[in-house]
Enzyme design. Structure first.
Site, PDB file in Angstrom:
ATOM      1  N   GLY A 189       0.818  -1.209   0.000  1.00 45.91           N
ATOM      2  CA  GLY A 189       0.000   0.000   0.000  1.00 45.91           C
ATOM      3  C   GLY A 189       0.848   1.253   0.000  1.00 45.91           C
ATOM      4  O   GLY A 189       1.896   1.322  -0.650  1.00 45.91           O
ATOM      5  N   ASP A 224       8.712  -6.629 -10.255  1.00 51.47           N
ATOM      6  CA  ASP A 224       8.115  -7.447  -9.192  1.00 51.47           C
ATOM      7  C   ASP A 224       8.947  -8.711  -9.007  1.00 51.47           C
ATOM      8  O   ASP A 224       9.117  -9.501  -9.940  1.00 51.47           O
ATOM      9  CB  ASP A 224       6.676  -7.820  -9.549  1.00 51.47           C
ATOM     10  CG  ASP A 224       5.737  -6.621  -9.512  1.00 51.47           C
ATOM     11  OD1 ASP A 224       6.172  -5.545  -9.067  1.00 51.47           O
ATOM     12  OD2 ASP A 224       4.578  -6.770  -9.928  1.00 51.47           O
ATOM     13  N   SER A 251       5.315  -5.702  -1.506  1.00 48.80           N
ATOM     14  CA  SER A 251       5.572  -4.265  -1.580  1.00 48.80           C
ATOM     15  C   SER A 251       5.943  -3.723  -0.199  1.00 48.80           C
ATOM     16  O   SER A 251       6.878  -4.190   0.431  1.00 48.80           O
ATOM     17  CB  SER A 251       4.338  -3.560  -2.157  1.00 48.80           C
ATOM     18  OG  SER A 251       4.590  -2.207  -2.404  1.00 48.80           O
ATOM     19  N   MET A 252       5.174  -2.749   0.305  1.00 47.44           N
ATOM     20  CA  MET A 252       5.512  -2.132   1.586  1.00 47.44           C
ATOM     21  C   MET A 252       5.359  -3.104   2.748  1.00 47.44           C
ATOM     22  O   MET A 252       6.037  -2.966   3.772  1.00 47.44           O
ATOM     23  CB  MET A 252       4.640  -0.900   1.813  1.00 47.44           C
ATOM     24  CG  MET A 252       5.226   0.088   2.788  1.00 47.44           C
ATOM     25  SD  MET A 252       6.826   0.678   2.188  1.00 47.44           S
ATOM     26  CE  MET A 252       7.558   1.290   3.696  1.00 47.44           C
ATOM     27  N   HIS A 273       9.509  -4.766  -4.780  1.00 54.51           N
ATOM     28  CA  HIS A 273       9.650  -3.984  -6.008  1.00 54.51           C
ATOM     29  C   HIS A 273       9.890  -2.528  -5.624  1.00 54.51           C
ATOM     30  O   HIS A 273       9.772  -2.142  -4.454  1.00 54.51           O
ATOM     31  CB  HIS A 273       8.434  -4.131  -6.931  1.00 54.51           C
ATOM     32  CG  HIS A 273       7.144  -3.624  -6.342  1.00 54.51           C
ATOM     33  ND1 HIS A 273       5.930  -3.767  -6.953  1.00 54.51           N
ATOM     34  CD2 HIS A 273       6.886  -2.953  -5.182  1.00 54.51           C
ATOM     35  CE1 HIS A 273       4.987  -3.221  -6.215  1.00 54.51           C
ATOM     36  NE2 HIS A 273       5.537  -2.727  -5.141  1.00 54.51           N
TER      37      HIS A 273
END
Length: 310
Positions: free
Chosen positions: A180, A283, A209-210, A234
């Protein structure tokens, strides 16, 4: 003879007057009875309506409730229910058949957050609280949705409270999130570094991600993952609209955030910054064991490692 005729005539007149009076009295009595009957009928009708009002209100409530449970995909036009598509009709028919066949054998799970009984120390009775609230009291936090400002504020608030309550006990942060907002994630990261309690991070499902960054930010040696979990890393993504100078400012901010993330990933994993830049370019999915080898986590939890989480 004249006297007799006069007496008969007087008697006849008296009878006529008496008959008229009787007729008038009968008419007045009949009118009075009619008026009284009409008043009684109106009063009884009014009383009956008053008694029927609660029943009518109950019927109206039941009918409104029945209408409220009509399928949301059925359009309504002036009280007329439109016909459903054939696919929907077939689905509804099959569902009706299945529900009739298994009417007494299937118990539907209630929709919503499950609630469990919890008794506050010193209280004589238990209260029903949602299961996540109950787990917070055991110092367990779930990061199980997209990271945004609201979720970040909730997680930060719980961590600050648990740290102030007892900073010697660890906080368990379970992660199953697609990632997010980078800024919201960095706020959680800063709070994890700020509090004195160690934060044990456990990945189950996907930490992307985060969320992968928060997973890696756990206490050194206590960054864990379940065997079937995955990690995805990523580079940060963003977009900008407006004047050219505003777009340039936004681009510089994204690049600065990217450089900071590269430095912190390198520091937490032991990989070189050049390797991190290369791996963040697209990714990059890693299994639990590959995440251990890369340095994102420290250990994969097996089924016999329950005691090692304490």
């Amino acid at each position: 003879e004249g006297w007799k005729e006069e007496e008969v005539d007087r008697s006849n007149r008296w009878k006529k007057e008496e008959w008229k009076n009787t007729e008038t009295t009968t008419t007045a009595t009949a009118q009075s009875n009619t008026i009284q009957y009409n008043q009684y009928y109106k009063l009884r009708t009014h009383t009956t309506m008053i008694r029927l009002l609660p029943i009518l209100a109950l019927l109206s409530t039941i009918l409104d409730g029945a209408n409220a449970y009509a399928p949301s995909f059925v359009p309504r036009n002036n009280g007329i229910v439109s016909s459903m598509p054939k696919a929907v009709q077939a689905l509804a028919k099959n569902q009706a058949v299945r529900s009739h066949e298994n009417k007494n054998s299937i118990k539907m799970m209630p929709i919503g957050v499950p609630k469990v009984a919890y008794r506050v120390p010193g209280s004589q009775s238990a209260d029903w609280v949602d299961i996540y609230n109950r787990l917070y009291r055991e110092r367990i936090i779930f990061l199980g949705s997209e990271i945004d400002d609201e979720l970040a504020n909730q997680v930060i608030g719980v961590m600050l409270y648990l740290d102030s309550e007892d900073s010697d006990k660890p906080i368990y942060l379970y992660i199953n999130s697609p990632g997010g907002s980078v800024i919201s994630g960095l706020a959680i990261y800063d709070c994890m570094q700020h509090i004195e309690s160690e934060v044990i991070t456990i990945n189950l499902g996907l930490a992307a991600s985060m969320a992968s960054f928060i997973l890696t930010a756990g206490s050194k040696g206590k960054r864990l993952a379940l065997p079937s979990s995955r990690v995805m890393i990523h580079q940060p993504m963003g977009g900008a609209r407006g004047q050219a100078e505003d777009i340039k400012v936004e681009a510089r901010q994204i690049m600065r955030i990217r450089d900071n993330l590269v430095k912190m990933y390198s520091m937490m994993t032991g990989q070189t910054q050049d390797q991190i830049v290369k791996d963040l370019d697209r990714d990059n999915y890693l299994s639990a064991q590959e995440a251990v080898e890369y340095g994102l986590i420290d250990r994969v939890l097996e089924s016999d490692d329950d005691s090692s989480m304490g």
